[in-house]
Scaffold this motif. Structure first.
Motif, PDB file in Angstrom:
ATOM      1  N   VAL A  30       5.338  18.847 -11.729  1.00 50.83           N
ATOM      2  CA  VAL A  30       4.655  20.241 -10.881  1.00 50.83           C
ATOM      3  C   VAL A  30       5.886  19.779  -9.470  1.00 50.83           C
ATOM      4  N   ALA A  31       5.177  18.764  -9.126  1.00 53.24           N
ATOM      5  CA  ALA A  31       5.726  18.885  -7.413  1.00 53.24           C
ATOM      6  C   ALA A  31       7.582  18.533  -7.448  1.00 53.24           C
ATOM      7  N   THR A 117      19.344  20.949 -20.459  1.00 55.61           N
ATOM      8  CA  THR A 117      18.568  21.885 -19.423  1.00 55.61           C
ATOM      9  C   THR A 117      19.122  21.338 -18.627  1.00 55.61           C
ATOM     10  N   PHE A 118      19.499  22.408 -17.547  1.00 57.73           N
ATOM     11  CA  PHE A 118      19.979  22.786 -16.514  1.00 57.73           C
ATOM     12  C   PHE A 118      18.744  23.183 -15.476  1.00 57.73           C
ATOM     13  N   TRP A 119      19.741  22.431 -14.555  1.00 58.67           N
ATOM     14  CA  TRP A 119      18.984  22.629 -12.868  1.00 58.67           C
ATOM     15  C   TRP A 119      19.247  23.567 -11.511  1.00 58.67           C
ATOM     16  N   ARG A 120      19.099  24.207 -10.767  1.00 60.40           N
ATOM     17  CA  ARG A 120      19.470  24.254 -10.195  1.00 60.40           C
ATOM     18  C   ARG A 120      18.439  24.294  -8.898  1.00 60.40           C
ATOM     19  N   ASP A 124      16.043  20.958  -0.597  1.00 63.32           N
ATOM     20  CA  ASP A 124      15.510  19.775  -0.416  1.00 63.32           C
ATOM     21  C   ASP A 124      15.646  19.384  -1.294  1.00 63.32           C
ATOM     22  N   GLY A 125      16.554  19.386  -2.276  1.00 59.51           N
ATOM     23  CA  GLY A 125      16.596  18.590  -3.433  1.00 59.51           C
ATOM     24  C   GLY A 125      15.558  18.808  -4.561  1.00 59.51           C
ATOM     25  N   LEU A 126      13.530  20.101  -4.692  1.00 53.76           N
ATOM     26  CA  LEU A 126      13.522  20.270  -5.814  1.00 53.76           C
ATOM     27  C   LEU A 126      14.452  21.464  -6.561  1.00 53.76           C
ATOM     28  N   ILE A 127      13.315  21.786  -7.972  1.00 56.62           N
ATOM     29  CA  ILE A 127      14.128  22.063  -8.744  1.00 56.62           C
ATOM     30  C   ILE A 127      13.688  23.483  -8.190  1.00 56.62           C
TER      31      ILE A 127
END
Length: 147
Positions: A30-31, A117-120, A124-127
């Motif tokens: 989750v982090a 799976t696609f992330w933005r 700070d590099g978190l999803i």
């Protein structure tokens, strides 16, 4: 951020995403998400908004599929603040599955599928946003939810 650094960051994020999930380290998993991160999943009608909701949905999935495993099928692709990764997912439905209309009893059916799976990513590099695409109808049919 250079393209080389971004590609390494995307690949590292994908590795941590899979490894922490498979280790059942929900705190670490989750982090990886921003506090106000959102997950859009074709199996659930509403997006999961915020770390608490994201954690609750994953705990529900793991209750229904306690042996679920993810594997990264190909290297992650990163461009700008976007990362794409292809995952293989497998597990056996050994527990009840919480759905908006109520709980579905365990079916003891095995599922296996591939997901894009696609992330933005936040600065700070978190999803900040995740969108997954897979054959949700096929999974639902396997579980007896649809004919």
């Amino acid at each position: 951020m250079t393209q080389d650094h971004l590609a390494a960051t995307g690949e590292e994020l994908a590795r941590r995403y899979v490894d922490t999930f498979n280790a059942r380290d929900m705190d670490a998993w989750v982090a990886l998400f921003a506090e106000d991160g959102v997950i859009y999943d074709p199996f659930f009608p509403e997006p999961s908004k915020g770390r608490g909701a994201i954690e609750n949905v994953q705990k529900s999935v793991l209750r229904a599929f306690p042996d679920m495993q993810w594997r990264q099928l190909r290297p992650a692709i990163a461009v700008g603040d976007r990362v794409a990764v292809e995952l293989g997912v497998s597990g056996v439905n050994a527990g009840p599955l919480e759905m908006p209309g109520g709980e579905l009893p365990a079916t003891a059916q095995a599922i296996s599928f591939e997901s894009g799976t696609f992330w933005r990513l936040a600065p700070d590099g978190l999803i900040i946003e995740e969108r997954s695409y897979f054959d949700a109808t096929g999974v639902a049919a396997r579980l007896g939810m649809v004919p």
